[in-house]
Design an enzyme around this catalytic site. Structure first.
Site, short mmCIF file in Angstrom:
data_model
loop_
_atom_site.label_atom_id
_atom_site.label_comp_id
_atom_site.label_asym_id
_atom_site.label_seq_id
_atom_site.Cartn_x
_atom_site.Cartn_y
_atom_site.Cartn_z
N CYS A 118 0.85 -1.18 0.00
CA CYS A 118 0.00 0.00 0.00
C CYS A 118 0.89 1.24 0.00
O CYS A 118 1.97 1.25 0.58
CB CYS A 118 -0.94 0.10 1.20
SG CYS A 118 -2.02 -1.32 1.37
N ARG A 169 3.19 0.14 -5.35
CA ARG A 169 3.08 -0.50 -4.04
C ARG A 169 1.75 -1.25 -3.88
O ARG A 169 1.56 -1.99 -2.92
CB ARG A 169 3.19 0.55 -2.94
CG ARG A 169 4.48 1.32 -2.95
CD ARG A 169 4.50 2.36 -1.86
NE ARG A 169 4.51 1.73 -0.55
CZ ARG A 169 5.61 1.32 0.07
NH1 ARG A 169 6.77 1.47 -0.51
NH2 ARG A 169 5.54 0.76 1.26
N TRP A 214 -3.09 -2.47 -1.61
CA TRP A 214 -2.79 -3.86 -1.96
C TRP A 214 -3.47 -4.67 -0.86
O TRP A 214 -3.02 -4.70 0.28
CB TRP A 214 -1.29 -4.09 -1.95
CG TRP A 214 -0.87 -5.44 -2.41
CD1 TRP A 214 -0.66 -5.84 -3.70
CD2 TRP A 214 -0.55 -6.57 -1.58
NE1 TRP A 214 -0.24 -7.16 -3.72
CE2 TRP A 214 -0.17 -7.63 -2.44
CE3 TRP A 214 -0.54 -6.80 -0.20
CZ2 TRP A 214 0.20 -8.88 -1.98
CZ3 TRP A 214 -0.17 -8.05 0.26
CH2 TRP A 214 0.20 -9.08 -0.62
N ASN A 251 -0.78 1.54 6.17
CA ASN A 251 -0.01 0.51 5.46
C ASN A 251 0.54 -0.43 6.51
O ASN A 251 1.31 -0.02 7.37
CB ASN A 251 1.14 1.19 4.68
CG ASN A 251 2.07 0.19 4.03
OD1 ASN A 251 1.67 -0.93 3.74
ND2 ASN A 251 3.30 0.60 3.80
N GLY A 252 0.12 -1.69 6.45
CA GLY A 252 0.60 -2.65 7.44
C GLY A 252 -0.50 -3.64 7.76
O GLY A 252 -1.52 -3.70 7.07
N GLU A 262 15.45 -16.73 -12.46
CA GLU A 262 15.03 -15.34 -12.62
C GLU A 262 14.28 -15.15 -13.94
O GLU A 262 13.29 -14.41 -14.00
CB GLU A 262 16.27 -14.42 -12.53
CG GLU A 262 16.02 -12.95 -12.76
CD GLU A 262 15.02 -12.31 -11.81
OE1 GLU A 262 14.62 -12.93 -10.82
OE2 GLU A 262 14.61 -11.17 -12.09
N LYS A 305 10.54 -13.64 -14.01
CA LYS A 305 10.16 -12.45 -14.80
C LYS A 305 9.00 -12.78 -15.72
O LYS A 305 8.03 -12.05 -15.81
CB LYS A 305 11.34 -12.01 -15.64
CG LYS A 305 12.21 -10.90 -15.42
CD LYS A 305 12.10 -9.80 -14.47
CE LYS A 305 11.55 -10.02 -13.12
NZ LYS A 305 12.35 -9.65 -12.02
N GLU A 320 5.59 -13.43 -13.79
CA GLU A 320 4.94 -12.31 -13.09
C GLU A 320 4.35 -11.28 -14.04
O GLU A 320 3.35 -10.66 -13.72
CB GLU A 320 5.86 -11.66 -12.05
CG GLU A 320 7.02 -10.90 -12.59
CD GLU A 320 7.90 -10.32 -11.49
OE1 GLU A 320 7.38 -9.83 -10.49
OE2 GLU A 320 9.13 -10.34 -11.66
N HIS A 365 14.40 -35.42 -13.36
CA HIS A 365 13.97 -36.09 -12.12
C HIS A 365 12.52 -35.77 -11.81
O HIS A 365 12.18 -35.47 -10.65
CB HIS A 365 14.89 -35.68 -10.96
CG HIS A 365 16.31 -36.11 -11.15
ND1 HIS A 365 16.70 -37.43 -11.13
CD2 HIS A 365 17.43 -35.40 -11.41
CE1 HIS A 365 18.01 -37.52 -11.35
NE2 HIS A 365 18.48 -36.29 -11.54
N LYS A 388 5.30 -3.71 -5.40
CA LYS A 388 6.76 -3.62 -5.50
C LYS A 388 7.46 -3.88 -4.18
O LYS A 388 8.49 -4.53 -4.14
CB LYS A 388 7.12 -2.22 -6.01
CG LYS A 388 8.60 -1.99 -6.15
CD LYS A 388 8.97 -1.90 -7.61
CE LYS A 388 10.45 -2.00 -7.84
NZ LYS A 388 10.79 -3.16 -8.64
C1 F6R Z 1 10.27 -9.64 -8.82
C2 F6R Z 1 10.46 -8.77 -7.67
C3 F6R Z 1 10.34 -9.37 -6.31
C4 F6R Z 1 11.34 -8.71 -5.35
C5 F6R Z 1 11.12 -9.22 -3.93
C6 F6R Z 1 12.16 -8.65 -2.97
O1 F6R Z 1 10.45 -8.96 -10.02
O2 F6R Z 1 10.69 -7.60 -7.81
O3 F6R Z 1 10.52 -10.75 -6.34
O4 F6R Z 1 12.63 -9.02 -5.78
O5 F6R Z 1 9.85 -8.85 -3.51
O6 F6R Z 1 12.14 -7.26 -2.97
P1 F6R Z 1 13.35 -6.43 -2.38
O7 F6R Z 1 14.53 -6.65 -3.25
O8 F6R Z 1 12.89 -5.02 -2.38
O9 F6R Z 1 13.60 -6.96 -0.99
#
Ligand code: F6R
Length: 594
Positions: free
Chosen positions: A2, A27, A71, A97-98, A467, A471, A474, A490, A589
């Site tokens: 949020c 967020r 969120w 937020n929380g 990764e 990517k 998501e 396996h 994010k």
């Molecule tokens: C994926 C992504 C998330 C963050 C994860 C950790 O694209 O951005 O998987 O990497 O939420 O976030 P940070 O690095 O801010 O701790």
């Protein structure tokens, strides 16, 4: 998650709040709302994105207000669950937020006392508690209400008839932007870049009373002075700069990110952090903790450090470590978190510190909580990353890990020179990958119709496969899984077939042959194979249905170019599928909940 904002000054609050909220949508973005102080409090909210709310609103007159982009944690995204949440009288509004852990008990108590709570949110108890404790002093009522709350409660409260905002920070970020006879509050810096570059970072437990002319902060009941910081990010850093999406802009910024990050490290005569273990003679017992994409950077770091420094490195997901991980004071730990605010990562820092372990944070955000909790911080210089999917911060993290390991590398001086030269060449090599964008986009269009895709890699490119899959899933919503190349047989082989392609990352090191063997086994099960490989490897290209080439590079640095190619692949697949690339569904994010 949020995003929360507040404004008090002479401007029309509505436009400031909506503008700032738009910049915090990374967020959370399932609903949003504002409350503006006029004669009373006017609340406007809905289960829509900020732009849609802004379009639907008639102008409001007040110059003080609060706002929220959500969120959802408690209660589905809906108008009634959107913030601001109000008390029974509609005179008190709160954005939060929380997560309030004891909200159920508080709701029941408040209901017994005659309060009617309309939403399913945990947040709604806050304005009702403020109402309950209000006896003429707004600030005291907020302070008293917060005493009843268990959990995380970064929030801003607004009350009719009060020309001040009361804000509190606990377990998620809140900054105050200082203006000229106006002040701002926001969850994060990018929201405020258009208005001010002077900020104060609040600490856990702080309660701030903000009016147009000043700010007073208290912690534990005592007044406290929080230092003012100057923000170096520019307004342009947080804009799309002509690109269709932030993600594409951020992918294209990566040569610059590598240059800026390296320039800062090179300028320092000392290693960027001391890897020597407590009481030890050399680096040993290194533990890396992170989440999501940062965890994948940590895994690459494990291969870099084990390969160069020849010490065992444990890399764990922060959340798993928090529940079961063993740690001793002899451990040295790296916690990687681009935002510096991820709850799971911060809990890991706290656990490590309690065990007496020294913690180095790698983060992109100056003044973030991780940077303040850690013993030492290494900054990546990626600039603000707005797209929910991390790209340029991941690359910045890799650069930090290379630079961290190099001073301790157990290699001869010629090899060290070679590595440093190759590292300095990375911006050029990444640019070459970006120059191949049209070819990658073309392959992406052909991959976009599949619903399940595996990614495989081996050694230092195994985390690259993880990764690449993350990517893709998501932002395109295609089910994608990353596997170590040797592991696919396996079990997952049962899923192979003509409708399940495999993306294979092939590097020019001792993993090349075994990965080629895996590709042949996969082809025998009729799965189409996309090979990501160095230019000039014609034999490998012949095995593939699709080929993406990257420039030749020392295998140690191959994760950098390979990751950029896979970012572009994910981007163009998602674009072909018409997905909301910068704001994928259900994500945010900065994950500030457990
Ligand atoms: C994926 C992504 C998330 C963050 C994860 C950790 O694209 O951005 O998987 O990497 O939420 O976030 P940070 O690095 O801010 O701790």
């Amino acid at each position: 998650m949020c995003g929360i904002v507040g404004y008090i000054g002479a401007r029309k609050a509505q436009s400031v709040l909506l503008d700032c909220l738009g910049k915090l949508e990374y967020r959370g973005y399932d609903s949003c709302g504002i409350a503006v102080l006029n004669d009373g409090i006017e609340v406007r909210k809905d289960a829509v994105r900020v732009k849609a709310l802004a379009k639907a609103l008639a102008p409001l007159n007040g110059t003080t207000g609060i706002g929220h982009t959500r969120w959802a944690t408690h209660g589905e995204p809906s108008k009634v669950n959107a913030h601001p949440q109000c008390d029974c009288t509609g005179r008190i509004a709160v954005v939060h937020n929380g997560v309030i852990n004891n909200f159920q008990k508080l709701r029941e108590q408040l209901a017994e006392e005659g309060h009617t709570l309309a939403s399913q949110t945990d947040t709604e108890v806050i304005p009702h508690l403020i109402e309950k404790y209000y006896d003429g002093d707004f600030v005291k009522a907020v302070e008293r209400a917060l005493k009843d709350i268990e959990g995380s409660y970064t929030m801003i409260a607004l009350m009719a008839g009060e020309s001040r905002l009361v804000a509190a920070r606990k377990d998620s970020p809140l900054i105050i932007g200082i203006g000229d006879r106006e002040n701002f509050l926001a969850s994060d810096v990018p929201a405020l870049l258009d208005y001010t570059s002077r900020v104060i970072y609040l600490e856990d437990g702080d309660i701030a009373v903000v009016n147009a002319g000043g700010v007073r902060v208290k912690n534990n009941g005592s007044p406290i002075v929080r230092e003012e910081h100057k923000i170096l990010w520019s307004v342009e850093d947080a804009q799309k700069g002509g690109y269709e999406h932030f993600m594409l802009k951020e992918i294209h910024e990566q040569p610059r990110v590598i240059r800026d990050t390296l320039a800062e490290y090179i300028a320092s005569a000392e290693p960027i952090a001391d890897l020597t273990a407590a009481g030890g003679t050399g680096p040993e017992d290194l533990l890396i903790l992170a989440c999501g994409t940062s965890y994948h950077a940590g895994l690459v770091g494990k291969y870099i450090i084990e390969g160069l420094v020849k010490i065992p490195v444990r890399c764990e997901m922060a959340d798993e470590f928090n529940y079961a991980g063993q740690v001793s004071a002899r451990n040295k730990a790296l916690v990687i978190t681009q935002s510096g605010e991820t709850t799971d990562a911060l809990k890991a820092v706290k656990k490590l510190k309690e065990a007496g372990c020294e913690v180095i944070a790698i983060t992109n955000v100056v003044g973030s909580t991780a940077s303040r909790l850690a013993d030492r911080t290494i900054y990546t210089r990626a600039g603000p990353e707005i797209s929910v999917a991390a790209t340029k911060t991941f690359l910045g993290q890799l650069i930090a890990l290379y630079w961290l390991a190099l001073p301790y590398a157990r290699v001869d001086i010629r090899r060290l020179d070679e590595l440093v030269r190759e590292l300095r060449q990375l911006p050029v090599k990444v640019q070459q990958v970006l120059d191949n964008e049209a070819a990658i986009a073309d392959i992406a269009r052909q991959m976009a119709g599949y619903e399940n895709i595996f990614f495989i890699g081996k050694g230092i490119n195994y985390p690259v496969a993880l990764e690449g899959a993350l990517k893709l899933k998501e932002i395109s919503y295609i089910h994608a899984e990353g596997y170590a190349a040797g592991e696919l047989k396996h079990g997952p082989f049962a899923l192979l077939g003509s409708r399940t392609p495999v993306v294979a990352v092939v590097a020019q090191d001792n993993t090349c042959e075994p990965v080629i063997t895996s590709i042949k086994e996969i082809k025998a099960r009729r799965s189409p194979v996309l090979v990501l490989m160095s230019e000039g490897d014609d034999d490998t290209a012949e095995l593939a249905d699709f080929v993406i080439t990257v420039p030749q590079i020392d295998p140690l640095f191959s994760p950098v170019v390979n990751s950029v190619a896979l970012q572009l692949l994910a981007y163009y697949v998602a674009k072909q599928r018409d997905c909301p690339i910068d704001f994928p569904r259900n994500l945010a994010k900065s994950v500030t909940v457990e």
